[in-house]
Design a protein around this motif. Structure first.
Motif, PDB file in Angstrom:
ATOM      1  N   VAL A   4       0.847  -1.203   0.000  1.00 29.71           N
ATOM      2  CA  VAL A   4       0.000   0.000   0.000  1.00 29.71           C
ATOM      3  C   VAL A   4       0.885   1.257   0.000  1.00 29.71           C
ATOM      4  CG1 VAL A   4      -1.740   1.304   1.272  1.00 29.71           C
ATOM      5  CG2 VAL A   4      -1.905  -1.186   1.137  1.00 29.71           C
ATOM      6  N   MET A   5       1.938   1.234   0.808  1.00 28.85           N
ATOM      7  CA  MET A   5       2.864   2.378   0.823  1.00 28.85           C
ATOM      8  C   MET A   5       3.466   2.587  -0.568  1.00 28.85           C
ATOM      9  SD  MET A   5       3.163   4.068   3.659  1.00 28.85           S
ATOM     10  CE  MET A   5       2.828   3.964   5.420  1.00 28.85           C
ATOM     11  N   HIS A  61      11.135  12.143   4.711  1.00 28.90           N
ATOM     12  CA  HIS A  61       9.893  12.074   3.934  1.00 28.90           C
ATOM     13  C   HIS A  61       9.072  10.821   4.259  1.00 28.90           C
ATOM     14  CE1 HIS A  61      11.931  15.248   1.881  1.00 28.90           C
ATOM     15  NE2 HIS A  61      12.759  14.472   1.226  1.00 28.90           N
ATOM     16  N   GLY A  62       9.389  10.167   5.368  1.00 29.61           N
ATOM     17  CA  GLY A  62       8.725   8.897   5.695  1.00 29.61           C
ATOM     18  C   GLY A  62       7.258   9.070   6.055  1.00 29.61           C
ATOM     19  N   ARG A  63       6.502   7.983   5.888  1.00 28.90           N
ATOM     20  CA  ARG A  63       5.064   8.031   6.187  1.00 28.90           C
ATOM     21  C   ARG A  63       4.656   7.084   7.314  1.00 28.90           C
ATOM     22  NH1 ARG A  63       2.199   6.635   1.348  1.00 28.90           N
ATOM     23  NH2 ARG A  63       4.177   6.120   0.351  1.00 28.90           N
ATOM     24  N   VAL A  64       5.644   6.538   8.019  1.00 23.35           N
ATOM     25  CA  VAL A  64       5.356   5.854   9.280  1.00 23.35           C
ATOM     26  C   VAL A  64       5.636   6.867  10.387  1.00 23.35           C
ATOM     27  CG1 VAL A  64       5.972   3.958  10.819  1.00 23.35           C
ATOM     28  CG2 VAL A  64       6.009   3.615   8.331  1.00 23.35           C
ATOM     29  N   GLY A  91      -9.444  13.764   4.174  1.00 18.63           N
ATOM     30  CA  GLY A  91      -9.581  13.008   2.934  1.00 18.63           C
ATOM     31  C   GLY A  91      -8.472  12.034   2.604  1.00 18.63           C
ATOM     32  N   ARG A  92      -7.821  11.480   3.608  1.00 14.40           N
ATOM     33  CA  ARG A  92      -6.768  10.494   3.346  1.00 14.40           C
ATOM     34  C   ARG A  92      -7.048   9.199   4.107  1.00 14.40           C
ATOM     35  NH1 ARG A  92      -3.024  14.818   3.268  1.00 14.40           N
ATOM     36  NH2 ARG A  92      -3.768  15.490   5.297  1.00 14.40           N
ATOM     37  N   ASP A 145      -1.155   9.444   0.265  1.00 17.26           N
ATOM     38  CA  ASP A 145      -2.400   9.607   1.026  1.00 17.26           C
ATOM     39  C   ASP A 145      -2.648   8.415   1.943  1.00 17.26           C
ATOM     40  OD1 ASP A 145      -3.013   7.827  -0.986  1.00 17.26           O
ATOM     41  OD2 ASP A 145      -4.883   8.810  -1.601  1.00 17.26           O
ATOM     42  N   PHE A 146      -1.563   7.821   2.419  1.00 19.67           N
ATOM     43  CA  PHE A 146      -1.686   6.744   3.400  1.00 19.67           C
ATOM     44  C   PHE A 146      -0.556   6.875   4.409  1.00 19.67           C
ATOM     45  CE2 PHE A 146      -0.752   2.421   4.951  1.00 19.67           C
ATOM     46  CZ  PHE A 146      -1.992   2.101   5.488  1.00 19.67           C
TER      47      PHE A 146
END
Lengths: 493, 493
Positions: free
Chosen positions: B415-416, B463-466, B486-487, B424-425
């Motif tokens: 998904v990432m 820039h990580g998303r965890v 909206g994410r 958006d996750f």
């Protein structure tokens, strides 16, 4: 440690001599040895024979990472308690470091007095080790059954508010509080720094926060440990504290710096009390805080299976995990345990040698034996006035209007009045005392407040026993600390 | 405002001219008028006749104290949005000030577009007033149905973490966030200041906290408002912010200072973005914060029944409580409403005059109409890979061992990967990603981190998303803000 800062802040304290440092270090090594032993061993506690797989517990559970830091704090608290003859209590925020607190309470004798089957000798040491985090044994975290504890390990956030709760209305008490840099990220802890705006230097004890930055939480660096030092200092100044730094990874250097910092902090606290009690309170004091930076898992394995462990998050729990199966890990564990030189620390019967105990206080001055951590010993019945005095006369059913909580407010005023000398009752809440119509209580006491005031303010009182802050976490922590140290109170929200 | 500080920090912004200030003030007065009207009136909205008891609601409920401050912020956000053509969202921490947010959304037209029966004229104004905190009407707090809101008023603590959640992965967005000094005492809010260590100046938007010190919570002064200014500044520096002060009780002076502070803050934010995006990130930026000190209940009754009200806690809710029964209170209310000179603000049909709307943005730039506050408009389906790719082959029952969450980790990595451009996750949690065996996700993205790093660190990524912090309150707030704009995301704890 920033040397320049440090020199400015020691207030002439030059630190202990070599013999004193050696004794402190012996105590610290003993506590570290006992902490490692609890995590790993179920036999051969004194290493009288080479370590074999059958000496190792089948399932390894416990937190090593924070333990050497807690052991350092315990060792140095012992020193100032003994040297100054003070009454102290410590709240161990990183209470997952159960091995450390248990080790120290065994060393000082409190543990064996509480649990006579765990004697202060080789047999008892083996029991101490085996029972830790073991079926039928004791929890791996600081728990209610841990001598000297009022603060359960594991639920992070309340250490500092518990410490303040314990200090309210105990004018001679020192409450030290270790705050881990993990816990410091939580909301309840972050809010509770401002508790010092509610601490009365005349009628309350002192709280000495020791912010332990070992740098990591479970698998990540911590936010506060990765701020530039000047930014962290500003944060702590902003919380109203005077900052003392102790930083290092060389044990002797850190012992000296920690002893100086403790002396400086306690001198500072004594001066604040003297000024407030003899000359009257002027400005809100800037209470000391110690920032202790030492490696996570300090003195543990530097590297395991090719990866750095000491000084990283990998030392959080069990640094060597395959000890029963891997001869390499077993050898590393034995070398680690022997690095503390247990033969110098314990005699042939497993009793701590006199040097190790040189700075351990006696009797109820020991952190594991203080009655302040065992509130039931100190609790007195609350003087509740006869309820009839507050009965609402009802001449005819349905003919009058009354507010039940306003009536309760009158009762609470009586309780405040009856405890005005004893000072063992507080009313705590998130600014709802008046909303809840309890304001009659202000006839007997005011709202605790040490921050700035304006002429329009009402009921603010440096010595007040109503406590209001919007953080319900802080309210809860204050009251819990107050109750667990043998007093009474009500949470109105 | 400390003049010396102010002069240092304006970066050459000289503030608006007289005509601009007059228009800003007209908008602010109109919003204040509409806020008072909502709290009190159910008829005679334009005061075309003398105020009589039957124009007053039978039960008065609402919060005036914070409203003039919120109106000031709304007015000045309008100005910079319009002048700079930026996309902005505002989180109203003191969301009990519903009258203010409703007033502004009615003034800008968003309210009437969302609720066509509440027209932007005298009839609509009467409905706006009557429906507020009225049976069958609208809540007294900012609520989901309030245009432009993602943040429910009343449950204090989450405003700033919601603001950060809204800003993540919206590189062009400005999220302003009003933090009340009451809310600032709570744990969730206190912890969330450190969210700036997780905000990426390249891929994320900006958060502009506006700490509104009106000095009081419900019946008490607030802690932050009663710190010496240098101590508060240190606290905010320690949180990693650059501090801009706006202080006063003279409207024209405050308008000028607020306009300068907003311009300075937005210039500063633009400079941070430019540097990070064009030259690459160097050090973690020091983002601006505005400290706004204005009186609680500003422009309301100065004194009621002989007691000071404006500038004290007594203005928190309804400053004049006996309006239907007391001719004195009724006269005071009428004088208060007329002090805003409604005839200058609304035409004879009750429509806001052009001057009032001079600085109101248009279309989706209006705070009450921004799609960022209405996540459903922006939400896209999450690209979840075929589950078969992660199926665990089972040849024979009971013959193998697998960790279900490790398998989930692989799915999350996919998904990432699939959202690496869309961004958006996010995966959020209190440092449990690895403990929960989800670490396969690090193959696709790292852990958001803008603070200091060491060579031994793993998976830290600007820039990580965890996202990992021990405050579960902050985790919750971040994710809620992210989802409501909206994410998609997952809370792993």
């Amino acid at each position: 440690m920033s040397q320049a800062e440090h020199e400015v802040r020691t207030d002439g304290n030059r630190g202990p001599g070599d013999a004193e440092v050696a004794a402190l270090d012996a105590h610290w090594r003993a506590a570290n040895y006992l902490a490692v032993g609890q995590i790993y061993l179920m036999g051969n506690p004194l290493l009288t024979e080479p370590l074999r797989p059958e000496h190792i517990k089948p399932r390894l559970l416990g937190h090593w990472g924070t333990s050497p830091g807690l052991n350092l704090v315990y060792t140095h608290l012992n020193r100032v308690i003994k040297q100054r003859g003070i009454e102290a209590l410590c709240v161990w925020g990183p209470g997952h470091g159960g091995p450390a607190v248990l080790a120290n309470s065994w060393l000082e004798g409190s543990y064996s007095e509480t649990y006579p089957d765990v004697t202060r000798d080789a047999d008892g040491m083996e029991r101490l080790f085996r029972q830790f985090s073991f079926p039928g044994g004791v929890p791996s975290h600081v728990a209610p059954e841990t001598p000297g504890s009022i603060h359960e390990g594991g639920e992070l956030g309340y250490s500092l508010s518990h410490a303040y709760g314990a200090a309210f209305d105990r004018p001679e008490l020192l409450v030290a509080c270790v705050v881990g840099d993990g816990e410091a990220e939580t909301g309840p802890l972050a809010a509770s720094w401002h508790s010092n705006k509610f601490l009365d230097p005349v009628r309350d004890g002192a709280v000495l926060p020791i912010l332990h930055l070992n740098g990591y939480k479970i698998a990540n660096p911590t936010v506060l440990a990765r701020l530039p030092e000047h930014e962290l200092d500003r944060l702590l100044h902003g919380y109203g504290h005077h900052v003392l730094h102790v930083t290092g990874d060389d044990p002797m250097t850190v012992h000296r710096a920690m002893a100086v910092a403790m002396d400086t902090a306690l001198d500072h606290i004594a001066a604040i009390r003297r000024t407030a009690r003899e000359e009257g309170i002027a400005d809100r004091p800037s209470w000391p805080v110690i920032v202790l930076r030492t490696p996570k898992g300090w003195t543990g394995p530097g590297e395991v299976d090719g990866l750095p462990v000491e000084g990283t998050w990998r030392s959080h729990q069990v640094p060597l995990s395959g000890v029963r199966d891997s001869p390499d890990h077993l050898r590393q564990l034995e070398a680690w345990l022997r690095s503390y030189r247990p033969e110098e620390l314990f005699d042939e019967r497993g009793r701590p040698r006199p040097d190790v105990l040189a700075w351990v206080p006696e009797g109820v001055r020991r952190l594991g034996s203080t009655p302040y951590a065992n509130g039931g010993l100190l609790l007195r019945d609350l003087p509740v006035p006869p309820l009839e005095r507050h009965a609402v006369a009802v001449d005819r059913p349905g003919a009058g209007r009354h507010e039940p909580t306003a009536v309760l407010g009158g009762l609470l005023a009586d309780v405040m009045e009856a405890t005005s000398d004893r000072r063992d009752f507080r009313l705590v809440g998130p600014d709802e005392t008046a909303s809840n119509r309890l304001q009659a209580v202000y006839g007997a006491t005011g709202k605790a407040w040490q921050a700035g005031t304006l002429p329009t303010d009402e009921h603010l009182d440096r010595h007040g026993r109503v406590m209001e802050i919007l953080s319900e976490h802080t309210c809860q922590g204050w009251l819990e600390g107050y109750l667990l140290t043998g007093r009474h109170g009500l949470f109105s929200c």
